[in-house]
Design a protein around this motif. Structure first.
Motif, PDB file in Angstrom:
ATOM      1  N   THR A  25       0.838  -1.199   0.000  1.00 47.25           N
ATOM      2  CA  THR A  25       0.000   0.000   0.000  1.00 47.25           C
ATOM      3  C   THR A  25       0.869   1.244   0.000  1.00 47.25           C
ATOM      4  O   THR A  25       1.841   1.332   0.748  1.00 47.25           O
ATOM      5  CB  THR A  25      -0.911   0.029   1.246  1.00 47.25           C
ATOM      6  OG1 THR A  25      -1.719  -1.148   1.268  1.00 47.25           O
ATOM      7  CG2 THR A  25      -1.794   1.265   1.247  1.00 47.25           C
ATOM      8  N   VAL A  26       0.529   2.194  -0.851  1.00 52.62           N
ATOM      9  CA  VAL A  26       1.148   3.517  -0.841  1.00 52.62           C
ATOM     10  C   VAL A  26       0.200   4.456  -0.095  1.00 52.62           C
ATOM     11  O   VAL A  26      -0.995   4.508  -0.388  1.00 52.62           O
ATOM     12  CB  VAL A  26       1.409   4.047  -2.257  1.00 52.62           C
ATOM     13  CG1 VAL A  26       2.057   5.430  -2.206  1.00 52.62           C
ATOM     14  CG2 VAL A  26       2.285   3.083  -3.036  1.00 52.62           C
ATOM     15  N   GLY A  58       4.495   7.026   2.328  1.00 50.58           N
ATOM     16  CA  GLY A  58       4.965   5.761   2.869  1.00 50.58           C
ATOM     17  C   GLY A  58       4.555   4.558   2.037  1.00 50.58           C
ATOM     18  O   GLY A  58       3.630   4.636   1.221  1.00 50.58           O
ATOM     19  N   PHE A  59       5.276   3.489   2.260  1.00 44.02           N
ATOM     20  CA  PHE A  59       4.975   2.209   1.624  1.00 44.02           C
ATOM     21  C   PHE A  59       4.894   1.165   2.732  1.00 44.02           C
ATOM     22  O   PHE A  59       5.804   1.074   3.573  1.00 44.02           O
ATOM     23  CB  PHE A  59       6.076   1.813   0.637  1.00 44.02           C
ATOM     24  CG  PHE A  59       6.383   2.848  -0.395  1.00 44.02           C
ATOM     25  CD1 PHE A  59       5.764   2.832  -1.631  1.00 44.02           C
ATOM     26  CD2 PHE A  59       7.301   3.863  -0.120  1.00 44.02           C
ATOM     27  CE1 PHE A  59       6.049   3.801  -2.578  1.00 44.02           C
ATOM     28  CE2 PHE A  59       7.584   4.831  -1.053  1.00 44.02           C
ATOM     29  CZ  PHE A  59       6.955   4.806  -2.293  1.00 44.02           C
ATOM     30  N   VAL A  74       7.495  -1.462   6.627  1.00 45.92           N
ATOM     31  CA  VAL A  74       7.081  -0.060   6.530  1.00 45.92           C
ATOM     32  C   VAL A  74       8.300   0.771   6.146  1.00 45.92           C
ATOM     33  O   VAL A  74       9.367   0.640   6.748  1.00 45.92           O
ATOM     34  CB  VAL A  74       6.491   0.468   7.862  1.00 45.92           C
ATOM     35  CG1 VAL A  74       6.328   1.987   7.805  1.00 45.92           C
ATOM     36  CG2 VAL A  74       5.165  -0.189   8.169  1.00 45.92           C
ATOM     37  N   LEU A  75       8.150   1.606   5.125  1.00 44.68           N
ATOM     38  CA  LEU A  75       9.168   2.570   4.715  1.00 44.68           C
ATOM     39  C   LEU A  75       8.468   3.913   4.584  1.00 44.68           C
ATOM     40  O   LEU A  75       7.574   4.059   3.748  1.00 44.68           O
ATOM     41  CB  LEU A  75       9.806   2.169   3.382  1.00 44.68           C
ATOM     42  CG  LEU A  75      10.555   0.832   3.343  1.00 44.68           C
ATOM     43  CD1 LEU A  75      10.925   0.474   1.907  1.00 44.68           C
ATOM     44  CD2 LEU A  75      11.808   0.890   4.212  1.00 44.68           C
ATOM     45  N   GLU A  76       8.866   4.897   5.395  1.00 39.24           N
ATOM     46  CA  GLU A  76       8.118   6.149   5.450  1.00 39.24           C
ATOM     47  C   GLU A  76       9.049   7.352   5.415  1.00 39.24           C
ATOM     48  O   GLU A  76       9.988   7.448   6.208  1.00 39.24           O
ATOM     49  CB  GLU A  76       7.265   6.175   6.721  1.00 39.24           C
ATOM     50  CG  GLU A  76       6.199   7.248   6.724  1.00 39.24           C
ATOM     51  CD  GLU A  76       5.295   7.123   7.930  1.00 39.24           C
ATOM     52  OE1 GLU A  76       4.285   6.381   7.836  1.00 39.24           O
ATOM     53  OE2 GLU A  76       5.577   7.754   8.957  1.00 39.24           O
ATOM     54  N   LYS A 326      -5.312  12.942   4.235  1.00 37.81           N
ATOM     55  CA  LYS A 326      -4.652  11.640   4.240  1.00 37.81           C
ATOM     56  C   LYS A 326      -5.015  10.905   2.955  1.00 37.81           C
ATOM     57  O   LYS A 326      -6.133  10.989   2.467  1.00 37.81           O
ATOM     58  CB  LYS A 326      -5.110  10.804   5.438  1.00 37.81           C
ATOM     59  CG  LYS A 326      -4.843  11.443   6.793  1.00 37.81           C
ATOM     60  CD  LYS A 326      -5.421  10.577   7.914  1.00 37.81           C
ATOM     61  CE  LYS A 326      -5.219  11.194   9.276  1.00 37.81           C
ATOM     62  NZ  LYS A 326      -5.794  10.362  10.353  1.00 37.81           N
ATOM     63  N   PHE A 327      -4.038  10.160   2.430  1.00 36.09           N
ATOM     64  CA  PHE A 327      -4.327   9.371   1.222  1.00 36.09           C
ATOM     65  C   PHE A 327      -3.745   7.982   1.354  1.00 36.09           C
ATOM     66  O   PHE A 327      -3.014   7.690   2.293  1.00 36.09           O
ATOM     67  CB  PHE A 327      -3.789  10.077  -0.025  1.00 36.09           C
ATOM     68  CG  PHE A 327      -2.306  10.276  -0.047  1.00 36.09           C
ATOM     69  CD1 PHE A 327      -1.457   9.289  -0.555  1.00 36.09           C
ATOM     70  CD2 PHE A 327      -1.731  11.454   0.432  1.00 36.09           C
ATOM     71  CE1 PHE A 327      -0.082   9.479  -0.588  1.00 36.09           C
ATOM     72  CE2 PHE A 327      -0.357  11.646   0.395  1.00 36.09           C
ATOM     73  CZ  PHE A 327       0.462  10.662  -0.108  1.00 36.09           C
TER      74      PHE A 327
END
Length: 327
Positions: A25-26, A58-59, A74-76, A326-327
């Motif tokens: 999820t992006v 984030g991913f 998680v990469l943010e 937020k998206f």
């Protein structure tokens, strides 16, 4: 025939374990608003990013490994939406950056994760580490995130939750230098939420450390939701302070919330070095993803204190109004 069926069943289960369902999820936040602040050297007015939440992209992903086990990541990355620049020029994924395994036992994370106090800020702070009332303006969080960490967390069915973390200092020849040990135990069930956190971070020599112990919680009566917190901060050196918070959320409707808090820091070592802040804020949800906000805070320092100001004894006055999506 039975052997054939057994072999087919075994291959099917192995394939399911090896090629489990996965998703990526992006997501992100864009937060911009007007900010007016005077930190003791004149008023600065401008458009600022991240008044309520740090603007970020984030991913996150998860893969079902079977038998209740999942692999997650998680990469943010934070950014300044008003200029398009990175929040931290020295690293791209400056917020969280970890991989984990999760199951009935809880979750084990490896990488850059949130610190104990920051993770639990929504439990004891009505502003939940946002807007002008953000408790980090006076409270000692020990940083919001920490590198090189092994973090274990769990949520039990009886409402008890907890975390334990060890962050490697990675100093050659000295395993104590710059390392952090932290833990938290809490309870969240129905209207009540409480937490007790502890963090101990060694200095670069490994001989002294900064220690923070915090206890706090809130009780949701519906319309009114009071908050309370108390923290003890010691070291390194002569640091010996106490932080206290009394707060209140007024849940007017499902879309409208008023937050207010009073915080105080007392220095037990230095004379005339205390500080206090009063704050009020309001949020209105336009949708599930978009809300408007405004907040105001006044942080006053004693003659020998300089929290959030340019010189000892000054007062910081902060006002903002804006929109978060937020998206």
């Amino acid at each position: 025939m039975k052997k054939t069926l057994f072999a087919f069943s075994l291959l099917t289960s192995m394939a399911g374990a090896t090629y489990g369902q996965s998703s990526v999820t992006v997501y992100g936040v864009v937060d911009l608003g007007l900010k007016i602040e005077n930190a003791g050297n004149g008023t600065v007015t401008g458009i600022d990013s991240g008044n309520q939440s740090v603007s970020r992209v984030g991913f996150k992903g998860t893969e079902d490994l079977g038998n209740g086990l999942k692999a997650n990541f998680v990469l943010e990355a934070g950014f300044n939406a008003d200029t398009g620049s990175q929040s931290d020029a020295t690293r791209f994924f400056n917020r969280q950056s970890y991989v984990s395994l999760a199951g009935d036992f809880g979750e084990v994370k490896l990488g850059r994760v949130q610190t104990m106090v920051f993770t639990n800020s929504a439990v004891f702070d009505p502003f939940a580490d946002t807007l002008a009332g953000d408790s980090v303006r006076i409270f000692n969080y020990g940083g919001n995130r920490i590198d090189n960490t092994v973090n274990y967390s769990f949520n039990a069915k009886n409402g008890i939750n907890g975390q334990a973390a060890y962050s490697f200092g990675e100093v050659a020849g000295n395993s104590s230098a710059s390392r952090t040990v932290a833990g938290a135990i809490g309870y969240a069930s129905g209207p009540l939420a409480t937490v007790l956190t502890y963090q101990d971070t060694k200095d670069v020599t490994g001989n002294d450390s900064a220690k923070t112990t915090l206890i706090g919680g809130n009780y949701n009566f519906g319309l009114l939701q009071p908050f309370i917190a108390y923290a003890i901060n010691k070291g390194p050196g002569t640091l010996d302070t106490r932080d206290a918070l009394l707060g209140l959320k007024i849940n007017l409707t499902s879309a409208d919330t008023i937050m207010t808090s009073y915080m105080q820091k007392r220095d037990r070592f230095a004379d005339n070095a205390d500080a206090k802040q009063i704050a009020i804020g309001y949020t209105h949800n336009l949708s599930v993803r978009t809300n408007l906000y405004t907040s105001w805070a006044r942080l006053s320092n004693d003659d020998n204190a300089m929290y959030r100001v340019v010189a000892p004894g000054k007062t910081d006055k902060l006002f903002n109004v804006g929109i978060r999506h937020k998206f």
